[in-house]
Design an enzyme around this catalytic site. Structure first.
Site, PDB file in Angstrom:
ATOM      1  N   LYS A 126       8.547   5.202   3.307  1.00 18.17           N
ATOM      2  CA  LYS A 126       8.747   6.081   2.267  1.00 18.17           C
ATOM      3  C   LYS A 126       9.903   7.101   2.615  1.00 18.17           C
ATOM      4  CE  LYS A 126       3.998   5.856   0.372  1.00 18.17           C
ATOM      5  NZ  LYS A 126       4.044   5.308  -0.768  1.00 18.17           N
ATOM      6  N   THR A 162       4.272   4.906  -8.461  1.00 12.71           N
ATOM      7  CA  THR A 162       3.799   5.279  -9.621  1.00 12.71           C
ATOM      8  C   THR A 162       4.014   6.862  -9.856  1.00 12.71           C
ATOM      9  OG1 THR A 162       1.643   5.374  -8.851  1.00 12.71           O
ATOM     10  CG2 THR A 162       2.221   3.485 -10.083  1.00 12.71           C
TER      11      THR A 162
HETATM   12  C1  26Q Z   1      -6.473  -1.794   4.703  1.00 13.51           C
HETATM   13  C2  26Q Z   1      -7.361  -2.236   5.765  1.00 13.51           C
HETATM   14  C3  26Q Z   1      -8.050  -1.318   6.223  1.00 13.51           C
HETATM   15  C4  26Q Z   1      -8.138  -0.040   5.989  1.00 13.51           C
HETATM   16  C5  26Q Z   1      -7.067   0.473   4.809  1.00 13.51           C
HETATM   17  C6  26Q Z   1      -6.434  -0.467   4.260  1.00 13.51           C
HETATM   18  C7  26Q Z   1      -5.674  -0.005   3.083  1.00 13.51           C
HETATM   19  C8  26Q Z   1      -5.962   0.930   2.378  1.00 13.51           C
HETATM   20  C9  26Q Z   1      -5.197   1.409   1.335  1.00 13.51           C
HETATM   21  C10 26Q Z   1      -4.484  -0.685   2.908  1.00 13.51           C
HETATM   22  C11 26Q Z   1      -3.615  -0.439   1.660  1.00 13.51           C
HETATM   23  C12 26Q Z   1      -4.099   0.868   1.028  1.00 13.51           C
HETATM   24  C13 26Q Z   1      -3.452   1.361  -0.134  1.00 13.51           C
HETATM   25  C14 26Q Z   1      -2.225   0.722  -0.372  1.00 13.51           C
HETATM   26  C15 26Q Z   1      -1.279   1.384  -1.775  1.00 13.51           C
HETATM   27  O1  26Q Z   1      -1.724   2.529  -2.144  1.00 13.51           O
HETATM   28  N1  26Q Z   1      -0.439   0.573  -2.223  1.00 13.51           N
HETATM   29  C16 26Q Z   1       0.548   1.073  -3.079  1.00 13.51           C
HETATM   30  O2  26Q Z   1       0.003   0.510  -4.588  1.00 13.51           O
HETATM   31  C17 26Q Z   1       0.763   1.239  -5.399  1.00 13.51           C
HETATM   32  C18 26Q Z   1      -0.131   0.657  -6.611  1.00 13.51           C
HETATM   33  O3  26Q Z   1       0.311  -0.629  -7.003  1.00 13.51           O
HETATM   34  C19 26Q Z   1       2.217   1.087  -5.370  1.00 13.51           C
HETATM   35  O4  26Q Z   1       2.813   1.540  -6.462  1.00 13.51           O
HETATM   36  C20 26Q Z   1       2.709   1.243  -4.222  1.00 13.51           C
HETATM   37  O5  26Q Z   1       4.051   0.953  -4.096  1.00 13.51           O
HETATM   38  C21 26Q Z   1       1.842   0.832  -2.966  1.00 13.51           C
HETATM   39  O6  26Q Z   1       2.316   1.205  -1.823  1.00 13.51           O
END
Ligand code: 26Q
Length: 894
Positions: free
Chosen positions: A618, A730
């Protein structure tokens, strides 16, 4: 579902009443069994439509304010056991919430009953995160009773704002993905869909961030400290979930075939907790069901008998740890067994709940399952649901593999939120097989049948099998959850056009070849305008409502109506009103900054904001390096004898750089960036020469409630990820909808925002995603080129200007010597140039109303942006999912 109206004093009916709602036939027979006398009493007072009751708004001749006051006092004196003399703001919040909740629960029960009788298709949104923020203000907005409640509270001696501030944020999410789920449930209700959310009721949400000495310190967020007035605990809905154990094969007499039986080794109960989700301007009120983990009453007698009583009790207590804490990683996969346990606990409980509800009205008519039920997987976190449904259908319900698999794939849709390798979920086969032995077998079977089909289609391509296999033959051998999610669903979607193209051409390109391009689609993200416009920025919403001649705020559910604002772009009086609202919102933001950091900020300077999770991709580091450059340059100019006024006129406009966001607790680089921002703030803000030319602020503990103040108060916000890395973003939409302009890279939804609002109204810069790979390659083979300006910044950091130089060496070296993976050096000068360009347009505003240049150049862009943001309503987004993926239609309450 609503097990409303189960009075204990009713005669016990012949029909067994369960907690899955009533079918029409059941209502008739239950109704017939109740003595007329009792029925009369119920009908006199019920607000539910179940017994053909009175309309819900009849309130014994009292007006809304009197009704609120009566119910409020009643809750203070009975529910809270307090009184007028000891009712503080917290008690006032609790009594208000329960009073409002009482209203909601009636709508909610009626909605569930209506949906059950209609017997149409329902969508279930499976998300491990729901970043809801505060509920009370949102309920007041959606029920359109904010003004009444404000008056009532004032009559009772309270200030609404103070009362609202008592509510802790429901921080059950990390960032974008969790907030998206919260916007989606708001839209599902507001657009009259039958849609439930399913998730976990974590006791500890995302940690609270404190900044001490410039460092991030995490403290636990025990948000349920004072109980949660919005939750309805359904202790009667308990679903056992098993873990560990072993699998054996047995002969099934009823079918004459052999079957697999999984004998679990640890059992935990999932107890339902429901949250009513009000729609805006509709009585449609959906359900968000979150699970609590509770121990069973069953006892491990082997341990007990062997004298290990203590161990046996401890194992029971272990159960509750499953829903105790949200994992604080954002866009990073860290494979801990407890996380996998959370995932299975949640999807298993949710699926058994759904299957139970289905069987009640459709017996074992399984082909109807996908006609009745759509399940959307929010990222790969709930992918085990695919395996668990296959297991339920084959092992427990006796369907054939093919029958079951067809139902499974028709039921699920999968949303991908990232292309970054480090964020794609993988589980070691050994971990998964130990926790869920039967599920691992099923995964291997799914993979076997899939690979067999691939081999048939591409007989001469051996490599493709290894590339698309669910099992990665690595060390350790792992299960690729995204592959399983694609194979087990009927549609995979990305969250912005660019992102959806990228997944088809990079990480999932083999699947496009195998499954065809139609298995992939795009649904560009959106945000709910109820919270992000009406609730966060009531003044702007009011101006829009007046200007569009829309006193009922219909534009909030028909956001493309904003287009009509364009006719005011040349109206100076309108532009002034618009600008005055922005200024008032900036003053609110200065108050937040003062109370959170003690720093005084001049509201007349440009507010340049970057708030989001801290992540290298970011690129908050790019932003802070540019701030350091600005500071050094101002110092140079001052040293040359230039006055502050001359610098303001010829070089830099006065501005305040505002940062906020949490770093994952184990993410060293992100924490270093936070430290650098804070240290730069210390130096710049305490430099007596700088005047109001520059301030640097880090707002601690960025969350939904703070975003509601920060978004309306920004002039410019940063969405500057390395091209191709931010799936959508978003917050870009939240800022633009509130009249802020954007500086951004050609990434995620920035691309579509540009298309909608016009490229003159957004400040884009930087290398494009199609060049990224080549540039990275170049960095490795020819080294990274650091411009003179960036070099000065690095030298300043390394001189110790912002504290111990070695604290930042990993950060600086990652760019200088280790390949600059995120292209900071390549975009740095472009970023500075872009700032020059936009600052000329912003001008020397100084909050001066007579500054027509600022009005005509900057404020005009702001109005045009807002006018063209209608596309980014989450309502549009939900309509697209409904039409292209779920195949469901709204069910109007009237
Ligand atoms: C995975 C495995 C173990 C522990 C945690 C996770 C984990 C937790 C949260 C992996 C990813 C997330 C969150 C991801 C996220 O917020 N992605 C965002 O999603 C938004 C909605 O679609 C997008 O606008 C963003 O670009 C994206 O980064």
């Amino acid at each position: 579902m609503g097990d409303y109206l189960t009075p204990s004093d009713l005669p016990s009916p012949k029909l067994k009443r369960t907690n899955t709602g009533f079918t029409p036939t059941e209502i008739k027979s239950l109704d017939a069994e109740i003595p007329e006398q009792s029925k009369a009493v119920w009908l006199k007072y019920t607000k539910l439509k179940l017994l053909n009751s009175r309309s819900k708004n009849e309130k014994n001749g009292k007006n809304d304010e009197e009704t609120f006051e009566e119910n409020f006092i009643n809750h203070v004196e009975t529910t809270l056991a307090r009184n007028m003399l000891n009712c503080d703001a917290l008690a006032a919040y609790q009594a208000s919430s329960i009073t409002i909740r009482d209203e909601l629960v009636i709508d909610w029960a009626n909605t569930q009953q209506r949906q059950t009788i209609h017997d149409g298709k329902r969508v279930y949104y499976f998300s491990l995160e729901f970043l809801m923020g505060r509920a009370m203000d949102n309920a007041l907005v959606n029920l359109d009773c904010r003004d009444n409640t404000k008056n009532s509270l004032s009559n009772l001696g309270f200030n609404l704002e103070d009362v609202l501030h008592q509510e802790p944020d429901a921080g059950l999410g990390n960032g974008g993905l969790g907030r998206l789920a919260a916007c989606f449930v708001d839209s599902l209700s507001s657009k009259n869909y039958s849609g439930w959310g399913y998730g976990l009721n974590y006791q500890y949400g995302i940690f609270k961030q404190k900044i001490i000495d410039g460092y991030q310190i995490e403290t636990p967020d025990y948000w349920l400290k004072f109980s949660n007035p919005w939750e309805i605990v359904r202790n009667e809905i308990q679903i056992p979930v098993d873990f560990y154990g072993y699998v054996y094969e047995t002969y099934d007499e009823s079918t004459g075939k052999s079957k697999k039986v999984w004998n679990g080794g640890e059992r935990v109960l999932a107890v339902a907790v429901d949250f009513p989700i009000p729609g805006f301007n509709t009585s449609n009120t959906n359900n968000l069901r979150l699970w609590n983990a509770r121990p069973t009453n069953e006892f491990d007698f082997t341990k007990f008998n062997s004298g290990d009583y203590q161990q046996s009790v401890l194992a029971q207590q272990r159960a509750e740890s499953i829903t105790s804490v949200l994992y604080p990683n954002d866009n990073f996969d860290k494979g801990k067994e407890l996380r996998l346990k959370q995932q299975f606990f949640w999807v298993s409980a949710s699926l058994h709940d759904i299957v139970r509800r289905f069987k009640k009205s459709h017996d074992n008519n399984w082909t109807k399952f996908p006609e009745q039920i759509a399940i959307q997987l929010n990222d790969t976190h709930p992918t085990l649901a695919i395996v668990e449904l296959q297991r339920i259908l084959v092992d427990l319900e006796g369907l054939t593999w093919d029958q079951a698999w067809s139902i499974v794939t028709q039921t699920f849709g999968y949303t991908n939120h990232t292309v970054m390798q480090e964020a794609l979920e993988k589980w070691p086969v050994s971990v998964l097989g130990h926790l869920l032995p039967r599920h691992l077998e099923i995964i291997y079977d799914i993979n076997y049948f899939f690979l067999k089909a691939v081999e048939k289609k591409f007989p001469n391509d051996r490599d493709i099998l290894a590339r698309v296999s669910i099992i990665q033959e690595s060390e350790p051998k792992s299960v690729r959850m995204s592959h399983l999610a694609i194979i087990g669903s009927h549609k995979t979607n990305g969250v912005a056009e660019l992102h959806s193209e990228l997944i088809k051409t990079t990480i999932f390109k083999d699947f496009v070849k195998i499954l065809g391009p139609d298995r992939f689609t795009n649904v560009t993200n959106g945000i709910t305008p109820r919270r992000w416009l009406k609730q966060a920025n009531p003044e702007l919403a009011q101006l829009i409502s007046e200007s569009l001649n829309d006193p009922d705020y219909k534009f909030l559910t028909s956001l493309t109506d904003l287009k009509k604002l364009e006719k005011f772009v040349d109206d100076d009086e309108f532009l002034k009103k618009w600008d005055r609202i922005k200024y008032a919102n900036k003053i609110k933001l200065t108050k937040l900054i003062k109370s959170e950091t003690g720093i005084d900020v001049d509201p007349t300077v440009m507010f340049d904001v970057q708030v989001k999770r801290i992540h290298e991709y970011k690129r908050q580091q790019l932003n802070i390096f540019a701030v350091i450059y600005r500071y050094l340059r101002i110092k140079e100019l001052l040293a040359e004898g230039k006055s502050i006024d001359e610098i303001k006129l010829k070089y830099f406009i006065p501005k305040c750089s505002i940062f906020g966001g949490k770093a994952a607790p184990g993410y060293y680089m992100a924490k270093t960036i936070i430290h650098l921002i804070n240290k730069v703030g210390d130096v710049v803000n305490n430099d007596p020469e700088i005047d109001n030319l520059l301030k640097v602020v880090f707002i601690p503990d960025y969350n939904v409630s703070k975003a509601e103040i920060i978004c309306p108060g920004s002039d410019l916000s940063n969405h500057i990820s390395t091209a191709g890395t931010e799936a959508s973003g978003t917050s870009n939409m939240k800022f633009a909808l509130n009249g802020g302009l954007i500086i951004g890279t050609v990434d995620g939804a920035n691309v579509e925002i540009t298309r909608e609002i016009g490229e003159d109204n957004i400040f884009l810069f930087g290398n494009l995603s199609e060049s990224v790979e080549e540039i990275r390659h170049d960095h490795i083979y020819h080294g990274v080129k650091i411009s003179d300006n960036l070099n000065k910044v690095f030298n300043a950091i390394q001189s110790g200007m912002f504290g111990e130089a070695h604290e930042y060496s990993t950060l600086v070296d990652s760019i200088k010597y280790h390949g600059d993976y995120y292209l900071v050096s390549d975009d740095f000068e472009l970023f500075l140039d872009c700032h020059k360009r936009l600052e000329k347009i912003y001008g020397h505003h100084g909050g001066d109303e007579k500054d027509l240049d600022h009005l005509h150049r900057w404020v005009k862009k702001s109005v045009i942006s807002v006018a063209n943001m209608g596309f980014f309503s989450s309502d549009r987004c939900i309509d697209e999912y409904a039409e292209n993926i779920w195949n469901i239609e709204p069910l109007n309450p009237n």
